[in-house]
Scaffold this motif. Structure first.
Motif, PDB file in Angstrom:
ATOM      1  N   VAL A   1     -14.347-102.903 -93.487  1.00  0.00           N
ATOM      2  CA  VAL A   1     -15.467-103.299 -94.352  1.00  0.00           C
ATOM      3  C   VAL A   1     -15.462-102.353 -95.560  1.00  0.00           C
ATOM      4  O   VAL A   1     -15.212-101.163 -95.384  1.00  0.00           O
ATOM      5  CB  VAL A   1     -16.829-103.122 -93.614  1.00  0.00           C
ATOM      6  N   PRO A   2     -15.721-102.842 -96.774  1.00  0.00           N
ATOM      7  CA  PRO A   2     -15.881-101.911 -97.890  1.00  0.00           C
ATOM      8  C   PRO A   2     -17.055-100.973 -97.592  1.00  0.00           C
ATOM      9  O   PRO A   2     -18.152-101.432 -97.267  1.00  0.00           O
ATOM     10  CB  PRO A   2     -16.205-102.814 -99.091  1.00  0.00           C
TER      11      PRO A   2
ATOM     12  N   LEU B   1     -14.415 -94.753 -95.010  1.00  0.00           N
ATOM     13  CA  LEU B   1     -15.643 -93.935 -94.948  1.00  0.00           C
ATOM     14  C   LEU B   1     -16.621 -94.499 -93.918  1.00  0.00           C
ATOM     15  O   LEU B   1     -17.044 -93.814 -92.997  1.00  0.00           O
ATOM     16  CB  LEU B   1     -16.299 -93.888 -96.326  1.00  0.00           C
TER      17      LEU B   1
ATOM     18  N   ASP C   1      -9.882 -97.027 -97.808  1.00  0.00           N
ATOM     19  CA  ASP C   1     -11.284 -96.652 -97.658  1.00  0.00           C
ATOM     20  C   ASP C   1     -11.696 -96.735 -96.192  1.00  0.00           C
ATOM     21  O   ASP C   1     -11.896 -97.821 -95.648  1.00  0.00           O
ATOM     22  CB  ASP C   1     -12.137 -97.582 -98.546  1.00  0.00           C
TER      23      ASP C   1
ATOM     24  N   ASN D   1     -14.634 -95.640 -88.192  1.00  0.00           N
ATOM     25  CA  ASN D   1     -13.930 -96.144 -89.366  1.00  0.00           C
ATOM     26  C   ASN D   1     -13.023 -95.022 -89.911  1.00  0.00           C
ATOM     27  O   ASN D   1     -11.862 -95.270 -90.254  1.00  0.00           O
ATOM     28  CB  ASN D   1     -14.930 -96.630 -90.415  1.00  0.00           C
TER      29      ASN D   1
END
Ligand SMILES: NC(=O)C1=CN([C@@H]2O[C@H](COP(=O)(O)OP(=O)(O)OC[C@H]3O[C@@H](n4cnc5c(N)ncnc54)[C@H](OP(=O)(O)O)[C@@H]3O)[C@@H](O)[C@H]2O)[C@H](O)CC1
Ligand code: K
Length: 500
Positions: free
Chosen positions: A159-160, A127, A125, A59
Motif C-alpha cells: 500500500v502507498p 513505511l 516504500d 510493512n
C-alpha cells in the motif's frame, strides 16, 4: 474476487499461519519473495541504485526481507529504517537480524539524520501498509514528502504509505505518491477510486497463498469481477438456435443532431449477439439508421426531431432508452409512460437518466431496471457526493432503495445491485473517455438482457467486454485517437476471447 478490509486481511494472515502451522515470518518471506519476483521482471537492470525505506511494522519487515533478496540478486540496495521510537514488530526484528552486513543501513529518527538521496533511481516504500492506524505525522510525514520529491520511480510495497485502504484520507495527509503499487493477494478498495490515482499509480496483485478456506468464507459487499468469472457467465451459441433464441431488443434513441448516438448503440447491440433489433427514432433518423445500420428495423416516430410516442412494446425481451434522446416535453412524457407500462426489462442511459432525475421519477423505476450513469448523471439522480467513498455509499443506498442495478461509469466502472453489493471492473483505458462510448455500452447491455442474461450478469459481462474491446482498440490506434466506433469494431475479438 473479494475486496477485503485491513482487518479482514489481518485475520486472513492469522488463519493462514494457524492452518499451515508456520511462523509468521514465513508468510513475510513469501510476500517478500513474491514482490522480488515481480520487481526483477519489471526492473531487470541490476545497475539501478535502490533505496528501501522501512517503517517499524511488518510493512518495514517486508522491506528488509526484500532488501536481502535483491542484494542476493546483485542489486545495489540501501536501507533507511525510519522509527523514532525504537518499537518494532517481531518479524521486523527477525528480518533486521537476517540483513547482510554488506547492505548500507541508515537509522532515521529526526530530520537531521536524512542522508543525501539524489543517487537513487528507485525507491521501495515500506513505511506503512495495512497497519496504518492514523494519519502520518512528524518524521514519517517528512520522509514521505522527501520521497515524493526525489527524482526516482517509487514502488509501494502492498500500500502507498499513509493511504488508508478503505476510508478517505484527510486533506493534506502525507501519502507516498507511487508510480507502482505491488499489493499482496487481495485488492484494496482505495486502489479503485479516482481520488487515489496519484498515490497508487499502476497497481498489481501478487499471490501469497492466504488461506483458501478463509477467503472462501469471508463476507464482503465489494468485489472485482475477473476474467474467470466472465468465462463462467458467458454462454456459447447453440447449434440449433435461430434469431428468436437471442431475443428481440428495442432501442428508443436519437433526436435531431444526435442520431449518431442511436447508430452507435444499435451497432453495438447487434455486435453483442441480439437476435433482432428495432430502433424507435424520430423521423429525421429514419434514413440515417436504415443506411448506417441496415441490420436493424427502424420504427419512425410521427415527430421529425424527437421522440413523442411509445411504439407497441409487447414483442421485446429488452428495451434500451437514452442515447441521443434529448429532453423535449413530449419525450419527458414518453419516459414517464415507459416506466409505468413497460412489459420488458429496461436499460436506461444519458438523457433518459436526466429526465428521471429532473422529474423525480426514481420511485417509478421498475424493479431490476439497469441504469448506466456517469458520475455527473448519478449526482443528478442521487445527490452530490463529498468524495469517491461517499459516492459508493450513495450508490449502495440508491440501488437498495429503488431495487435497481446501477452501472456507475468511470476508470473502474462500478456496478451496484439491489442487494447493496458493488462489483468493480478492471478492463478499459483512458482512451475510452470520449463521446459515444457510453452509447456503445447501452447497446451491449441491452443485447445481453434480450438474450436472457440476468441483470447482474448482463451488467458484468457488458462492462467487462466493453472495456476489453477498448483495450483491444488501444492496441491498434492508441489511447488518444480511440473513438467509440473502434469499440464496436473490436467487440467481435473481445467475445472471441471467450470462444463466443
Ligand atoms: N497478508 C498480507 O498481506 C501480509 C502482509 N504483510 C505485510 O504486513 C503489513 C502490515 O503490517 P503491520 O505490522 O500490521 O502494519 P504496518 O507495517 O503497516 O504498520 C504498523 C506499525 O505502524 C504503526 N503505525 C500505524 N499508523 C501509524 C502512524 N500514522 N504513525 C506512526 N505509526 C503508525 C503501528 O503502531 P500502532 O500505534 O498503530 O500500534 C504499528 O507499529 C502489510 O501491509 C504487508 O506489507 C506480511 O509481511 C505478510 C502477510
Ligand atoms: K508501503
Amino acid at each position: 474476487m473479494k475486496i477485503l478490509t485491513a482487518l479482514q486481511i489481518r485475520e486472513a494472515d492469522q488463519r493462514t499461519i494457524a492452518e499451515e502451522n508456520i511462523p509468521s515470518a514465513a508468510l513475510m518471506e513469501r510476500a517478500a519473495n513474491a514482490f522480488t519476483e515481480w520487481f526483477t521482471r519489471k526492473f531487470p537492470d541490476t545497475g539501478k541504485n535502490i533505496l528501501i525505506c522501512c517503517g517499524p511494522g511488518n510493512n518495514g519487515g517486508d522491506g528488509l526481507a526484500i532488501a536481502r533478496m535483491l542484494h542476493a540478486l546483485d542489486y545495489a540496495a540501501t536501507v533507511w529504517i525510519v522509527a523514532p521510537e525504537n518499537k518494532f514488530s517481531p518479524d521486523f526484528l527477525t528480518n533486521q537480524e537476517r540483513l547482510p552486513a554488506a547492505i548500507p543501513v541508515t537509522n532515521i529518527k529526526q530530520t537531521s539524520d536524512f542522508p543525501e538521496a539524489s543517487e537513487f533511481n528507485l525507491v521501495l516504500d515500506g513505511l506503512f501498509g495495512t497497519g496504518l492506524s492514523r494519519s502520518v505525522t512528524g518524521i514519517y510525514a517528512e520522509i514521505i514528502q522527501h520521497i515524493n520529491h526525489l527524482p526516482a520511480q517509487v514502488i509501494a510495497i502492498d500500500v502507498p504509505s499513509g493511504l488508508y485502504t478503505e476510508a478517505p484520507n484527510q486533506l493534506g495527509d502525507a501519502i507516498v505518491q507511487a508510480d507502482y503499487t505491488l499489493s499482496f493477494e487481495v485488492p484494496k478498495l482505495a486502489f479503485l477510486l479516482a481520488q487515489n490515482e496519484k498515490y497508487v499509480g499502476e497497481w498489481y496483485l501478487v499471490a501469497i497463498n492466504l488461506s483458501p478456506a478463509f477467503l472462501a468464507d469471508v463476507t464482503t459487499d465489494k468485489f472485482i469481477f475477473t476474467r474467470e468469472q466472465v468465462t463462467q457467465i458467458i454462454q456459447p451459441r447453440r447449434k440449433f438456435s435461430h434469431k428468436g433464441t437471442y431475443g428481440h431488443a428495442l432501442l428508443l434513441a436519437g433526436s435531431y443532431g444526435k442520431m449518431g448516438a442511436a447508430a452507435l448503440a444499435a451497432r453495438a447491440c447487434l455486435r453483442s449477439g441480439v437476435g433482432l433489433l428495432s430502433v424507435h427514432c424520430p423521423k429525421v433518423g429514419y434514413t440515417i439508421l436504415q443506411t448506417a445500420v441496415p441490420e436493424a428495423m427502424t420504427l419512425p416516430d410521427t415527430e421529425a426531431t424527437h421522440l413523442t410516442q411509445l411504439p407497441d412494446l409487447n414483442t421485446y425481451q429488452a428495451i434500451g432508452i437514452g442515447p441521443g434522446l434529448g429532453k423535449e416535453p413530449a419525450t419527458r412524457h414518453l419516459v414517464r409512460q415507459l416506466l409505468q407500462t413497460t412489459p420488458a426489462p429496461l436499460v436506461i442511459d444519458a438523457d433518459a437518466l436526466n429526465i428521471i432525475a429532473e422529474e423525480n421519477l426514481q420511485p417509478a423505476l421498475p424493479p431490476n431496471t439497469i441504469l448506466t450513469p456517469h458520475p455527473k448523471e448519478f449526482e443528478r439522480l442521487a445527490g452530490p457526493a463529498s468524495d469517491d467513498y461517499n459516492r459508493l455509499k450513495l450508490l449502495q443506498n440508491f440501488c437498495r432503495q429503488y431495487g435497481c442495478f446501477v452501472v456507475l461509469k468511470g476508470g473502474h466502472t462500478c456496478i451496484g445491485t439491489p442487494a447493496g453489493d458493488l462489483y468493480f471492473n478492471i478492463t478499459g483505458n483512458p482512451g475510452m473517455a470520449t463521446g459515444g462510448t457510453g452509447d456503445v455500452l447501452t447497446g451491449i447491455i441491452t443485447a445481453l438482457v434480450a438474450q436472457k442474461y440476468s441483470p447482474l450478469d448482463a451488467c458484468r459481462l457488458g462492462v467487462y467486454l466493453h472495456g476489453l474491446a477498448g483495450d483491444l482498440a488501444r492496441d491498434q490506434v492508441g489511447e488518444t485517437a480511440l473513438i467509440a466506433s473502434d469499440l464496436i469494431e473490436n467487440l467481435g475479438a473481445a467475445f472471441r476471447q471467450f470462444g463466443s
